[in-house]
Design a protein around this motif. Structure first.
Motif, short mmCIF file in Angstrom:
data_model
loop_
_atom_site.label_atom_id
_atom_site.label_comp_id
_atom_site.label_asym_id
_atom_site.label_seq_id
_atom_site.Cartn_x
_atom_site.Cartn_y
_atom_site.Cartn_z
N ALA A 79 33.91 -14.85 -23.49
CA ALA A 79 33.62 -13.49 -23.93
C ALA A 79 32.37 -13.44 -24.79
O ALA A 79 31.97 -14.42 -25.41
N THR A 80 31.78 -12.27 -24.82
CA THR A 80 30.77 -11.99 -25.83
C THR A 80 31.50 -11.73 -27.14
O THR A 80 32.41 -10.89 -27.19
N ILE A 81 31.15 -12.46 -28.17
CA ILE A 81 31.86 -12.36 -29.44
C ILE A 81 30.96 -11.71 -30.47
O ILE A 81 29.86 -12.21 -30.75
N ARG A 82 31.41 -10.59 -31.03
CA ARG A 82 30.63 -9.87 -32.01
C ARG A 82 31.38 -9.90 -33.34
O ARG A 82 32.32 -9.14 -33.56
N LEU A 83 30.96 -10.82 -34.20
CA LEU A 83 31.54 -10.94 -35.53
C LEU A 83 30.92 -9.92 -36.47
O LEU A 83 29.85 -9.36 -36.19
N ASN A 84 31.60 -9.69 -37.59
CA ASN A 84 31.11 -8.73 -38.59
C ASN A 84 30.82 -7.36 -37.96
O ASN A 84 29.88 -6.68 -38.34
N THR A 85 31.66 -7.00 -37.00
CA THR A 85 31.44 -5.75 -36.26
C THR A 85 32.74 -4.98 -36.21
O THR A 85 33.66 -5.33 -35.46
N ALA A 86 32.84 -3.95 -37.01
CA ALA A 86 34.03 -3.10 -37.03
C ALA A 86 33.92 -2.04 -35.94
O ALA A 86 32.84 -1.49 -35.69
N VAL A 87 35.05 -1.74 -35.31
CA VAL A 87 35.13 -0.60 -34.40
C VAL A 87 35.62 0.58 -35.22
O VAL A 87 36.72 0.57 -35.76
N ARG A 88 34.80 1.61 -35.31
CA ARG A 88 35.07 2.73 -36.22
C ARG A 88 35.73 3.90 -35.52
O ARG A 88 36.46 4.66 -36.15
N GLU A 89 35.48 4.06 -34.23
CA GLU A 89 36.10 5.16 -33.48
C GLU A 89 36.41 4.69 -32.07
O GLU A 89 35.71 3.83 -31.51
N LEU A 90 37.44 5.30 -31.50
CA LEU A 90 37.83 5.01 -30.12
C LEU A 90 38.14 6.33 -29.44
O LEU A 90 39.00 7.09 -29.90
N ASN A 91 37.42 6.60 -28.37
CA ASN A 91 37.60 7.86 -27.65
C ASN A 91 37.77 7.60 -26.16
O ASN A 91 37.07 6.76 -25.59
N ALA A 92 38.71 8.33 -25.58
CA ALA A 92 38.89 8.25 -24.13
C ALA A 92 37.86 9.13 -23.44
O ALA A 92 37.53 10.23 -23.92
N THR A 93 37.33 8.65 -22.32
CA THR A 93 36.39 9.41 -21.50
C THR A 93 36.97 9.56 -20.10
O THR A 93 38.00 8.98 -19.77
N ARG A 94 36.28 10.30 -19.26
CA ARG A 94 36.77 10.49 -17.90
C ARG A 94 36.82 9.17 -17.14
O ARG A 94 37.71 8.94 -16.32
N ASP A 95 35.90 8.26 -17.45
CA ASP A 95 35.80 7.00 -16.72
C ASP A 95 36.35 5.80 -17.48
O ASP A 95 36.32 4.69 -16.96
N GLY A 96 36.81 5.99 -18.71
CA GLY A 96 37.28 4.83 -19.46
C GLY A 96 37.31 5.10 -20.94
O GLY A 96 37.97 6.02 -21.42
N TRP A 97 36.48 4.33 -21.69
CA TRP A 97 36.56 4.37 -23.14
C TRP A 97 35.17 4.31 -23.76
O TRP A 97 34.27 3.69 -23.21
N GLN A 98 35.08 4.94 -24.92
CA GLN A 98 33.86 4.87 -25.71
C GLN A 98 34.23 4.39 -27.10
O GLN A 98 35.08 4.97 -27.77
N LEU A 99 33.57 3.33 -27.55
CA LEU A 99 33.82 2.75 -28.86
C LEU A 99 32.58 2.94 -29.73
O LEU A 99 31.46 2.68 -29.27
N THR A 100 32.79 3.37 -30.95
CA THR A 100 31.71 3.44 -31.93
C THR A 100 31.84 2.23 -32.84
O THR A 100 32.88 2.05 -33.50
N VAL A 101 30.82 1.39 -32.85
CA VAL A 101 30.93 0.12 -33.57
C VAL A 101 29.77 -0.02 -34.56
O VAL A 101 28.72 0.58 -34.41
N GLY A 102 30.03 -0.85 -35.58
CA GLY A 102 28.99 -1.17 -36.55
C GLY A 102 28.97 -0.20 -37.71
O GLY A 102 29.74 0.78 -37.76
N PRO A 103 28.11 -0.45 -38.68
CA PRO A 103 28.04 0.39 -39.88
C PRO A 103 27.54 1.79 -39.55
O PRO A 103 26.80 1.99 -38.58
N THR A 104 27.93 2.76 -40.38
CA THR A 104 27.58 4.16 -40.12
C THR A 104 26.07 4.38 -39.95
O THR A 104 25.66 5.09 -39.03
N PRO A 105 25.23 3.79 -40.79
CA PRO A 105 23.79 4.06 -40.63
C PRO A 105 23.21 3.52 -39.32
O PRO A 105 22.15 3.98 -38.89
#
Length: 469
Positions: free
Chosen positions: A240-266
């Motif tokens: 897998a691609t491993i992304r450390l120090n990376t928080a998932v802040r939001e999770l939204n369902a879309t018509r085709d799957g999923w959208q994740l908002t990741v990383g710091p707010t700025p």
């Protein structure tokens, strides 16, 4: 069918890693798997460090060898899948003790997490109530009923059995109390037999008979060199691609799957995926579920956790009993709740220079104040109280380490499994390519967490295949 699939695993503990390995094994080779881990390392509560030149577990120590049916546990199967079967090692000293009235007394045999199947075997530790475990002509529990472990044990065996045997056993595993922990969630084998047996001793014997253990077969195992080897091997096998120090802040369902908002707010990023495995502690998972199903998110978020500290001492040639360690009932006036004599228990850790590794744990649910001191004070406390228990001053440590696990151990109150089933029943039809896995739902212990992650992976693979995405 669209290829390649893109699957996000949120959480890099052992549940998330096990899910990623299963995804890699059961999906096409070009499947893109990404693991998002908020901290700077994988493994969650599996963490091997080094102290005075020896590998030391700063988190979980070992895992069960067998599952309830008597086959290899999910942790053993994963270790073999990862090429670590030959690295599994077992305790060389298995006898533990209880601290009772200032003395070390061997943990009685024939119990199930401290609940005796023969009251005559436990009288050296605790006196059962007289004639309380009578056959009343009906099963102990009705179908679907859940009670606290303490309520059942006290009603049948009295207070001493609960407080001196069962409570410290559960405290060692969950850092919780028998009077608040769910029987169904923490002792499922006993829960099943209690629905047909008319006495608690009969229910214990029936549960033991349903999962016989071959004479002399090891109960526990660990990995030579440390459990972080299991973590590293799983990460490699997952591809897998491993992304450390990376928080998932939001999770939204879309018509085709999923959208994740990741990383710091700025500098937030948007990542898309066809499926998502949520392998997070309850409150973090609840935050991500809130926009999908507020009622399920609220239920998940209600799960509470206990915090603990693990204090490791490196001692020069201490005089220790030939025990794997000891457990401390809460009424014994000590702050530590358990201690493990690592280099006695695990022969592969013994050192030619005579240095011994001893670990103590502090922290029961509701007793967080005990942790509000410095690392140096915790190390001094552990040294002082272990000395008191073994009856002789321990040598001055040559090295110490304090590992704090805030909010580490979930507290399953009665009705937990029913609440989890309701959450999954609500989420699965609406979001079949989303799986919620891990200790927040299915239980503590490495094998349970591994199996939880694997099951979640299998469910979303099936959903992807059925959707033709």
């Amino acid at each position: 069918m669209r290829q390649p699939w893109r699957i996000a695993v949120v959480g890099g503990g052992i549940s998330g890693l096990a899910a990623a390995v299963r995804l890699r094994d059961l999906t096409p080779a070009d499947t893109e798997i990404t693991i998002f881990e908020q901290s700077g390392m994988l493994g969650g509560k599996l963490r091997t460090g080094e102290l005075a030149g020896s590998p030391v577990e700063f988190g979980a120590e070992s895992f069960l060898m067998r599952d309830p049916a008597g086959a290899d546990s999910a942790a053993v199967a994963l270790a073999r899948r990862l090429g670590l079967g030959d690295a599994l090692v077992h305790p060389t000293v298995g006898q533990a003790a209880l601290v009772v009235d200032g003395a070390l007394r061997p943990v009685p045999g024939g119990t199930l997490v401290g609940v005796p199947g023969d009251l005559g075997q436990v009288t050296a530790v605790a006196q059962p109530a007289t004639d309380a475990d009578r056959d009343t002509g009906r099963p102990l529990l009705a179908p679907g009923e859940d009670v606290s472990v303490g309520a059942l044990v006290r009603s049948r065996f009295g207070d001493e059995i609960c407080e001196r045997l069962v409570d410290p056993m559960l405290g060692g595993v969950y850092a919780g109390r028998a009077d608040t922990l769910s029987l169904n969630a923490t002792m499922p084998a006993l829960s099943r037999t209690a629905r047909t047996a008319h006495t608690l001793t009969g229910a214990v014997r029936a549960a033991q008979a349903a999962a016989p253990r071959p004479t002399g077969a090891p109960v526990f195992a660990t990995v030579d060199g440390g459990l972080s080897r299991l973590v590293a091997a799983a990460a490699q096998a997952a591809g897998a691609t491993i992304r450390l120090n990376t928080a998932v802040r939001e999770l939204n369902a879309t018509r085709d799957g999923w959208q994740l908002t990741v990383g710091p707010t700025p500098a937030a990023q948007t990542v898309t995926a066809d499926a998502v495995v949520l392998a997070l502690p309850a409150r973090h998972a609840a935050r991500l579920l809130a926009g999908l199903d507020p009622a399920s998110a609220a239920t998940v978020g209600e799960l509470d956790y206990a915090s603990v500290a693990l204090i490791t001492l490196v001692l020069p040639e201490p005089q220790l009993p030939k025990l794997s360690g000891f457990l401390v009932p809460a009424d014994q006036g000590l702050t530590i709740k358990a201690s493990t004599f690592f280099t006695t228990k695990w022969g592969h850790l013994r050192r030619p220079d005579g240095l011994a590794l001893v670990r103590a744990s502090v922290g029961r649910y509701g007793e967080e104040a005990a942790l509000q001191v410095s690392d140096a004070e915790l190390a001094a406390l552990a040294h002082r109280e272990i000395s008191q228990v073994v009856g002789a001053p321990l040598p001055t440590p040559v090295a110490t380490h304090v590992q704090r696990w805030g909010g580490a151990l979930p507290q399953y109150t009665p009705g937990h499994l029913e609440r989890v089933a309701a959450v999954r029943a609500a989420l699965r039809p609406a979001y079949p390519t989303l799986a919620v896995v891990g200790a927040a739902y299915d239980g503590v212990g490495i094998p349970v967490c591994v199996r939880s992650g694997e099951t979640g992976a299998e469910e979303i693979i099936k959903a992807l295949e059925e959707s033709g995405s």
